[in-house]
Design a protein around this motif. Structure first.
Motif, PDB file in Angstrom:
ATOM      1  N   SER A   9       2.507   2.300 -26.115  1.00  0.00           N
ATOM      2  CA  SER A   9       2.754   2.631 -27.521  1.00  0.00           C
ATOM      3  C   SER A   9       1.452   2.968 -28.242  1.00  0.00           C
ATOM      4  O   SER A   9       1.383   3.914 -29.033  1.00  0.00           O
ATOM      5  N   LYS A  10       0.406   2.220 -27.930  1.00  0.00           N
ATOM      6  CA  LYS A  10      -0.890   2.415 -28.588  1.00  0.00           C
ATOM      7  C   LYS A  10      -1.567   3.711 -28.139  1.00  0.00           C
ATOM      8  O   LYS A  10      -2.090   4.476 -28.957  1.00  0.00           O
ATOM      9  N   ASN A  11      -1.552   3.966 -26.819  1.00  0.00           N
ATOM     10  CA  ASN A  11      -2.310   5.096 -26.262  1.00  0.00           C
ATOM     11  C   ASN A  11      -1.457   6.309 -25.914  1.00  0.00           C
ATOM     12  O   ASN A  11      -1.991   7.354 -25.540  1.00  0.00           O
ATOM     13  N   GLY A  12      -0.130   6.156 -25.963  1.00  0.00           N
ATOM     14  CA  GLY A  12       0.751   7.272 -25.624  1.00  0.00           C
ATOM     15  C   GLY A  12       1.038   7.395 -24.142  1.00  0.00           C
ATOM     16  O   GLY A  12       1.953   8.119 -23.738  1.00  0.00           O
ATOM     17  N   TYR A  13       0.272   6.684 -23.316  1.00  0.00           N
ATOM     18  CA  TYR A  13       0.448   6.770 -21.857  1.00  0.00           C
ATOM     19  C   TYR A  13      -0.334   5.624 -21.236  1.00  0.00           C
ATOM     20  O   TYR A  13      -1.375   5.216 -21.749  1.00  0.00           O
ATOM     21  N   VAL A  14       0.186   5.099 -20.132  1.00  0.00           N
ATOM     22  CA  VAL A  14      -0.541   4.051 -19.412  1.00  0.00           C
ATOM     23  C   VAL A  14      -0.622   4.458 -17.943  1.00  0.00           C
ATOM     24  O   VAL A  14       0.385   4.778 -17.315  1.00  0.00           O
ATOM     25  N   GLY A  15      -1.849   4.511 -17.422  1.00  0.00           N
ATOM     26  CA  GLY A  15      -2.085   5.030 -16.080  1.00  0.00           C
ATOM     27  C   GLY A  15      -1.901   3.993 -14.986  1.00  0.00           C
ATOM     28  O   GLY A  15      -1.803   2.789 -15.246  1.00  0.00           O
ATOM     29  N   TRP A  16      -1.871   4.462 -13.751  1.00  0.00           N
ATOM     30  CA  TRP A  16      -1.694   3.602 -12.577  1.00  0.00           C
ATOM     31  C   TRP A  16      -2.744   2.494 -12.539  1.00  0.00           C
ATOM     32  O   TRP A  16      -2.406   1.317 -12.368  1.00  0.00           O
ATOM     33  N   ASP A  17      -4.010   2.857 -12.707  1.00  0.00           N
ATOM     34  CA  ASP A  17      -5.081   1.851 -12.648  1.00  0.00           C
ATOM     35  C   ASP A  17      -4.961   0.847 -13.786  1.00  0.00           C
ATOM     36  O   ASP A  17      -5.227  -0.349 -13.604  1.00  0.00           O
ATOM     37  N   GLU A  18      -4.566   1.325 -14.970  1.00  0.00           N
ATOM     38  CA  GLU A  18      -4.391   0.413 -16.106  1.00  0.00           C
ATOM     39  C   GLU A  18      -3.256  -0.577 -15.827  1.00  0.00           C
ATOM     40  O   GLU A  18      -3.371  -1.767 -16.122  1.00  0.00           O
ATOM     41  N   LEU A  19      -2.158  -0.072 -15.260  1.00  0.00           N
ATOM     42  CA  LEU A  19      -1.032  -0.946 -14.927  1.00  0.00           C
ATOM     43  C   LEU A  19      -1.431  -1.956 -13.855  1.00  0.00           C
ATOM     44  O   LEU A  19      -1.065  -3.135 -13.929  1.00  0.00           O
TER      45      LEU A  19
ATOM     46  N   GLU B 216       0.827  -1.213   0.000  1.00  0.00           N
ATOM     47  CA  GLU B 216       0.000   0.000   0.000  1.00  0.00           C
ATOM     48  C   GLU B 216       0.857   1.258   0.000  1.00  0.00           C
ATOM     49  O   GLU B 216       0.399   2.324  -0.413  1.00  0.00           O
ATOM     50  N   ARG B 217       2.103   1.127   0.449  1.00  0.00           N
ATOM     51  CA  ARG B 217       3.006   2.293   0.462  1.00  0.00           C
ATOM     52  C   ARG B 217       3.231   2.835  -0.946  1.00  0.00           C
ATOM     53  O   ARG B 217       3.378   4.047  -1.146  1.00  0.00           O
ATOM     54  N   PHE B 218       3.237   1.952  -1.939  1.00  0.00           N
ATOM     55  CA  PHE B 218       3.469   2.378  -3.316  1.00  0.00           C
ATOM     56  C   PHE B 218       2.294   3.199  -3.847  1.00  0.00           C
ATOM     57  O   PHE B 218       2.477   4.067  -4.700  1.00  0.00           O
ATOM     58  N   GLN B 219       1.095   2.912  -3.339  1.00  0.00           N
ATOM     59  CA  GLN B 219      -0.087   3.682  -3.737  1.00  0.00           C
ATOM     60  C   GLN B 219       0.094   5.160  -3.387  1.00  0.00           C
ATOM     61  O   GLN B 219      -0.349   6.045  -4.124  1.00  0.00           O
ATOM     62  N   ASP B 220       0.771   5.429  -2.271  1.00  0.00           N
ATOM     63  CA  ASP B 220       0.992   6.816  -1.841  1.00  0.00           C
ATOM     64  C   ASP B 220       1.822   7.596  -2.860  1.00  0.00           C
ATOM     65  O   ASP B 220       1.709   8.819  -2.951  1.00  0.00           O
ATOM     66  N   ASP B 221       2.676   6.885  -3.594  1.00  0.00           N
ATOM     67  CA  ASP B 221       3.544   7.539  -4.582  1.00  0.00           C
ATOM     68  C   ASP B 221       3.123   7.183  -6.008  1.00  0.00           C
ATOM     69  O   ASP B 221       3.953   7.177  -6.928  1.00  0.00           O
ATOM     70  N   ALA B 222       1.835   6.896  -6.185  1.00  0.00           N
ATOM     71  CA  ALA B 222       1.340   6.422  -7.484  1.00  0.00           C
ATOM     72  C   ALA B 222       1.657   7.395  -8.617  1.00  0.00           C
ATOM     73  O   ALA B 222       2.043   6.979  -9.715  1.00  0.00           O
ATOM     74  N   ILE B 223       1.505   8.688  -8.372  1.00  0.00           N
ATOM     75  CA  ILE B 223       1.738   9.675  -9.436  1.00  0.00           C
ATOM     76  C   ILE B 223       3.189   9.627  -9.901  1.00  0.00           C
ATOM     77  O   ILE B 223       3.477   9.530 -11.100  1.00  0.00           O
ATOM     78  N   VAL B 224       4.105   9.668  -8.937  1.00  0.00           N
ATOM     79  CA  VAL B 224       5.535   9.663  -9.277  1.00  0.00           C
ATOM     80  C   VAL B 224       5.920   8.353  -9.969  1.00  0.00           C
ATOM     81  O   VAL B 224       6.579   8.360 -11.022  1.00  0.00           O
ATOM     82  N   LEU B 225       5.497   7.231  -9.399  1.00  0.00           N
ATOM     83  CA  LEU B 225       5.888   5.929  -9.940  1.00  0.00           C
ATOM     84  C   LEU B 225       5.329   5.702 -11.341  1.00  0.00           C
ATOM     85  O   LEU B 225       6.002   5.131 -12.207  1.00  0.00           O
TER      86      LEU B 225
END
Length: 578
Positions: A452-462, A203-212
């Motif tokens: 590659s397809k979308n130009g970006y992949v978000g935290w929830d998608e990952l 859960e600690r990684f969730q706190d830094d989701a934007i940066v990661l």
């Protein structure tokens, strides 16, 4: 036991000065190589170029070692930053020389090989790389900007994760744990503690989701852009090429591993019955016995040395030198990088090992693993600098082989209950280096494709991709807590070296084949194996493996490795019934 870095350089200034002196020599020689056309003179210049590259690498090894044991130190960050900047200039010169050599005719290159056979493999690789090389200017730009591209960006992940601490109550006392210490609780005999620890950790990684997420996207875009510029058909193809293995062989390895997940599911179904509970992912490394076997450092050392000496006197002596010369940084501490590694960046220094030893049976195997790397790096020092290292596909060979030596020795010293626990631990280690690493590879392929397809992949998608890959491996045999979907963000390799991880699976399956040969041939195998390690990267992996009778293209090669794993599971189940 901690590293004594002053044995390498008296201080940071000396390391930096060494790098600067040899960088200037590399620049001078690269300039001469650009103007030279005579094969005899080129062969001499390449030897001089290689020698100064090797001397420069001493500073690289020092800087990474200093940073690894104290990532939070400003001094560590500064010396690493300076050496990385100088390294980018070194890579620029290396790129200039490679472009020059690639521009020469095959006749001239063949003449250089005749003059010095040490450069046969290097020059043949340059010929193969011609179709992936860019212009001289473009190669220089990529080399000079490497420090601020994915290599530099990935350091954010490393520093962030190394800075994490976790407050937990253990045995009625509040303690502050490092990343390695909290991960070690996955092997606790206390089920609630295991779940609490992994929940707190992930859960600690969730706190830094934007940066990661941003860091990962930058790494992916940088890597994928370079792979396209170099005209590789897929992102993973660039790593396959660097590893000197075909896309077809790697694709087949991934395919077979995906097909064999039933072995893992059957094992965890058995384990859940043994433990009398439905397992969650936090429990997959739980000991099958409440009697947790611990090993002091001295006990671990004795077992490892006994195992290597029983295999071969020379191998044992090399491994023992790590202990005698204190080339192991053993215990976890705040600011030290997580995990374990062995570093040998130059032939001018012996290899060094870093671990985070916490007295667990797993830590004995980890130490044996890293000392296997150390054996490989020590023996390959007889090669020249350009030949002493191997591609990733062979880099894990000696380490995993060393684990098998210690495993076979250790299991004969234990009671039935302890032996079952060891075999279970070994099975889980093999799962971790086959199915788990293959799961990471599947995740990476999908994440890179989506970016590659979308130009970006978000935290929830990952997280969703990772969850689907967890389900592909574990099915419904193991419960997947929601917070486990964050686990991808904790994996250093996907940030630092995209598509590195399949090399673990590759090596595990390869070593199973090698170890089976050793069991059949006994001492007759030892000489061939040590010769393989001594060869470093002087030849292609295919040619190196011919020395020990391995053919990766042989029908059923990968499948045979999983038959061996299946046999271990059957052995354990049979022991429990006795």
């Amino acid at each position: 036991m901690e590293w004594k870095l002053e044995r390498i350089f008296a201080n940071d200034e000396a390391a930096i000065e060494n790098a600067r002196v040899h960088l200037e020599e590399v620049k001078r020689i690269a300039n001469e190589i650009e103007r030279e056309t005579a094969p005899q003179q080129l062969a001499k210049l390449i030897r001089d170029f290689e020698e100064h590259m090797d001397e420069f690498a001493k500073s690289i090894q020092y800087a990474w070692m200093k940073y690894s044991v104290d990532t939070g130190s400003v001094e560590s960050q500064k010396v690493l930053g300076i050496i990385q900047q100088l390294s980018s200039e070194l890579q620029e010169q290396d790129a200039i020389v490679e472009v020059k050599l690639a521009s020469l005719s095959d006749d001239v290159l063949e003449e250089i090989i005749k003059l010095d056979g040490n450069y046969e493999h290097m020059i043949k690789r340059i010929i193969e790389r011609r179709k992936h090389l860019l212009s001289k200017d473009a190669e220089q730009v990529l080399a000079l900007t490497s420090v601020s591209r994915r290599d530099g960006i990935a350091k954010i992940h490393s520093r962030l994760q190394s800075s994490y601490t976790f407050e937990m109550e253990l045995n009625g006392e509040k303690k502050v744990l490092t990343v390695e210490e909290i991960k070690a609780l996955r092997r606790s005999t206390n089920g609630e503690l295991r779940k609490q620890a992994m929940k707190l950790f992930l859960e600690r990684f969730q706190d830094d989701a934007i940066v990661l997420t941003e860091v990962y996207n930058l790494v992916v875009r940088d890597y994928d852009t370079e792979s396209r510029l170099r005209r590789f058909p897929r992102p993973i193809s660039m790593m396959n090429f660097a590893n000197e293995v075909s896309d077809e062989i790697v694709d087949r390895l991934i395919e077979v591993t995906n097909e064999k997940t039933e072995i893992l599911r059957r094992y965890y179904d058995w384990k859940s019955k043994i433990l009398g509970e439905r397992l969650t992912l936090a429990d997959i490394y739980a000991p099958i016995s409440n009697k947790k076997k611990e090993f002091s450092f001295e006990e671990a050392k004795d077992i490892i040395l006994e195992s290597y000496y029983a295999f071969d006197e020379k191998a044992g002596s090399v491994v023992e030198s790590f202990f005698k010369e204190e080339r192991i940084d053993l215990y976890p501490r705040k600011g030290k990088v997580s995990g374990a590694y062995c570093i040998y960046a130059t032939t001018k220094l012996p290899p060094y090992v870093l671990t985070n030893f916490t007295n667990d049976m797993y830590d004995v195997m980890t130490l044996a693993h890293e000392l296997g790397h150390g054996l490989h790096g020590s023996l390959s020092r007889k090669q020249t600098f350009f030949n002493h290292d191997t591609p990733l596909t062979l880099a894990e060979l000696a380490s995993v082989f060393g684990e098998f030596l210690v495993f076979d020795n250790l299991k004969n010293k234990l009671s039935k209950e302890e032996k079952m626990a060891l075999i279970a631990s070994k099975i889980e280690d093999i799962f971790a280096t086959t199915f788990r690493q293959n799961m990471f590879t599947n995740f990476e392929i999908r994440a890179h494709d989506l970016a590659s397809k979308n130009g970006y992949v978000g935290w929830d998608e990952l997280n969703n991709i990772y969850h689907e890959e967890l389900e592909r491996v574990f099915g419904n045999v193991v419960e997947i807590p929601e917070w486990y979907n964050n686990e991808w963000a904790s994996i250093p390799h996907i940030y630092e070296t995209p598509f590195y991880v399949y090399a673990y699976n590759f090596a595990q399956c390869l070593v199973i084949a090698l170890y089976q040969e050793y069991l059949e041939e006994g001492k007759a195998f030892v000489g061939k194996y040590l010769e393989l390690l001594e060869s470093g990267g002087r030849y292609s992996p295919e040619k190196l493996l011919e020395k020990v009778g391995i053919d990766l293209r042989k029908e059923g090669f990968w499948e045979n490795a999983f038959k061996f794993v299946d046999g271990l599971v059957e052995e354990l189940v049979a022991m429990e019934k006795q």
